[in-house]
Write an enzyme that holds these catalytic residues in place. Structure first.
Site, PDB file in Angstrom:
ATOM      1  N   LYS A   1       1.116  -0.897   0.414  1.00 15.84           N
ATOM      2  CA  LYS A   1       0.124  -0.123  -0.487  1.00 15.84           C
ATOM      3  C   LYS A   1       0.808   1.467   0.335  1.00 15.84           C
ATOM      4  O   LYS A   1       2.013   0.624   0.355  1.00 15.84           O
ATOM      5  CB  LYS A   1      -1.119   0.127   1.632  1.00 15.84           C
ATOM      6  CG  LYS A   1      -0.496   0.078   2.348  1.00 15.84           C
ATOM      7  CD  LYS A   1       0.111   1.404   3.360  1.00 15.84           C
ATOM      8  CE  LYS A   1       1.173   1.821   4.400  1.00 15.84           C
ATOM      9  NZ  LYS A   1       1.379   2.589   4.781  1.00 15.84           N
TER      10      LYS A   1
ATOM     11  N   ASP B   1      -1.664  -1.963  10.078  1.00 21.25           N
ATOM     12  CA  ASP B   1      -2.077  -1.621   8.876  1.00 21.25           C
ATOM     13  C   ASP B   1      -2.948  -3.018   7.929  1.00 21.25           C
ATOM     14  O   ASP B   1      -2.877  -3.448   7.336  1.00 21.25           O
ATOM     15  CB  ASP B   1      -0.960  -1.400   8.237  1.00 21.25           C
ATOM     16  CG  ASP B   1       0.191  -0.340   8.049  1.00 21.25           C
ATOM     17  OD1 ASP B   1      -1.668   1.073   8.405  1.00 21.25           O
ATOM     18  OD2 ASP B   1       0.745  -0.007   8.048  1.00 21.25           O
TER      19      ASP B   1
HETATM   20  O1  C5P Z   1       0.838  -1.763  14.307  1.00 16.76           O
HETATM   21  P1  C5P Z   1       2.430  -1.616  13.904  1.00 16.76           P
HETATM   22  O2  C5P Z   1       3.167  -2.893  14.522  1.00 16.76           O
HETATM   23  O3  C5P Z   1       2.275  -2.205  12.398  1.00 16.76           O
HETATM   24  O4  C5P Z   1       3.246  -0.974  13.821  1.00 16.76           O
HETATM   25  C1  C5P Z   1       4.436  -0.452  14.248  1.00 16.76           C
HETATM   26  C2  C5P Z   1       4.673   0.106  15.445  1.00 16.76           C
HETATM   27  O5  C5P Z   1       3.941   2.179  14.775  1.00 16.76           O
HETATM   28  C3  C5P Z   1       3.284   0.565  16.462  1.00 16.76           C
HETATM   29  O6  C5P Z   1       4.726  -0.137  17.927  1.00 16.76           O
HETATM   30  C4  C5P Z   1       3.574   2.295  17.547  1.00 16.76           C
HETATM   31  O7  C5P Z   1       5.272   2.806  18.034  1.00 16.76           O
HETATM   32  C5  C5P Z   1       3.959   3.307  16.019  1.00 16.76           C
HETATM   33  N1  C5P Z   1       2.854   3.008  15.095  1.00 16.76           N
HETATM   34  C6  C5P Z   1       1.121   4.016  15.777  1.00 16.76           C
HETATM   35  N2  C5P Z   1       0.378   4.149  15.739  1.00 16.76           N
HETATM   36  C7  C5P Z   1       0.116   4.291  14.853  1.00 16.76           C
HETATM   37  C8  C5P Z   1       0.312   2.672  14.044  1.00 16.76           C
HETATM   38  C9  C5P Z   1       1.656   2.607  13.843  1.00 16.76           C
HETATM   39  O8  C5P Z   1       2.059   4.582  16.818  1.00 16.76           O
HETATM   40  N3  C5P Z   1      -1.637   4.401  14.579  1.00 16.76           N
END
Ligand code: C5P
Length: 312
Positions: free
Chosen positions: A13, A152
């Site tokens: 994406k 995501d």
């Molecule tokens: O959800 P995911 O593991 O992909 O996110 C990785 C990191 O990105 C999270 O641990 C967080 O630190 C940050 N993040 C965030 N806010 C979001 C998505 C991700 O702070 N909405």
């Protein structure tokens, strides 16, 4: 015993808009983002290994083949989102152990949600595998597991174009016309998503001009036009300043992509991949050729919107 394999694919994406609000109690940030799935595919295959010994879950092992830069870290561990996805979907069911094969064409830690695409494809493949063994996984459980695995992952399942709010995982499909051609350019390094969000918080503390951009009205209108020039004019990424601060060479990469013919080049997600929106496929090809000539940058042409995760 049934030993049929189960395979699925999911796409990467780009965030055409990425507005980052306040950090919440759970460490995540409030987002207002417009996702577009692009035609760059990860394929996940579950191969039954009925005789394998597994101590917990159903995954006996994993093997990733990278068709892009091979990262330094070992991807084939129980921490991998695809591994966790298969164990979560098959939790509690008596199905034969599986080995997971992943074919990657999306740069690792690149800001294109390659890991989330692996998770989404793994979810679909595991749901298919369960169904072969007579177990139906309820759709609500699938959505729950997707959101637990990462912010995501729900969009990687859904595809198309969508507005994402909350952590980026509360999704509403958006209307769009036409096809949009991109040159994706990766400076052969990865950036940690968490580190980029943290950097933005730190920069905002010292610079009041770095306000959240949460309004996506102009972009949603531009997407209805089908005109890449209109879309390019309103693309925005609040994380770009932080990604550039962590990886200053991105500034020149963005400028060079626009000099080479892109309408608009912008950091994709948390970066460091740069998404260069182009007027057509030929221009995207020229941008990739010019920018990758030195060998310092890896690049490819693709287009969106593309489909969500699907069973093969
Ligand atoms: O959800 P995911 O593991 O992909 O996110 C990785 C990191 O990105 C999270 O641990 C967080 O630190 C940050 N993040 C965030 N806010 C979001 C998505 C991700 O702070 N909405």
């Amino acid at each position: 015993m049934n030993v049929t394999l189960s395979a699925a694919r999911a796409n990467g994406k780009v965030n055409l808009h990425l507005g980052v609000g306040e950090v919440r109690g759970d460490g995540y940030h409030e987002l207002s983002t417009v996702f577009m799935a692009v035609d760059r595919t990860e394929t996940v295959t579950l191969i039954p290994e009925p005789d394998a010994q597994v101590t917990s879950g159903v995954v006996a092992g994993m093997n990733t083949t990278c068709h892009v830069r091979v990262p330094d870290e070992d991807l084939d561990t129980p921490k991998n989102l695809a591994w966790r996805a298969v164990n979560a979907i098959c939790d509690g069911a008596h199905v034969p152990p599986v080995r997971i094969e992943v074919d990657k064409t999306i740069p690792v830690a690149g800001g294109m949600a390659g890991g989330s695409a692996d998770a989404a494809a793994a979810i679909k493949a595991a749901v298919g595998y369960m169904s072969q063994h007579g177990f139906e996984v309820p759709a609500e459980r699938v959505q729950e597991i997707a959101a637990e695995l990462g912010a995501d992952v729900p969009f990687a399942l859904m595809g198309g174009i969508a507005l994402g709010t909350d952590r980026g995982d509360a999704l509403v499909p958006m209307m769009g016309r036409g096809q949009y051609w991109f040159a994706f350019l990766n400076p052969r390094v990865g950036l940690s998503t968490g580190a980029v969000f943290e950097k933005l918080d730190e920069m905002r503390f010292n610079d009041v001009s770095l306000v959240p951009h949460m309004d996506t009205t102009l972009l949603s209108r531009a997407l209805l036009s089908g005109d890449p020039v209109q879309v390019g004019a309103v693309m925005h990424n609040d994380l770009q300043a932080a990604a550039v601060a962590l990886h200053p060479r991105l500034k020149a990469l963005i400028r060079d992509a626009e000099m080479a013919g892109a309408i608009r080049a912008m950091v994709s997600g948390s970066g460091p991949t740069v998404a260069a929106l182009c007027p057509d496929r030929e221009t995207a090809q020229t941008v990739v050729e010019e920018i990758t000539r030195s060998g310092a940058v890896e690049g490819f042409v693709t287009h969106g919107p593309a489909a969500g995760a699907m069973l093969l």
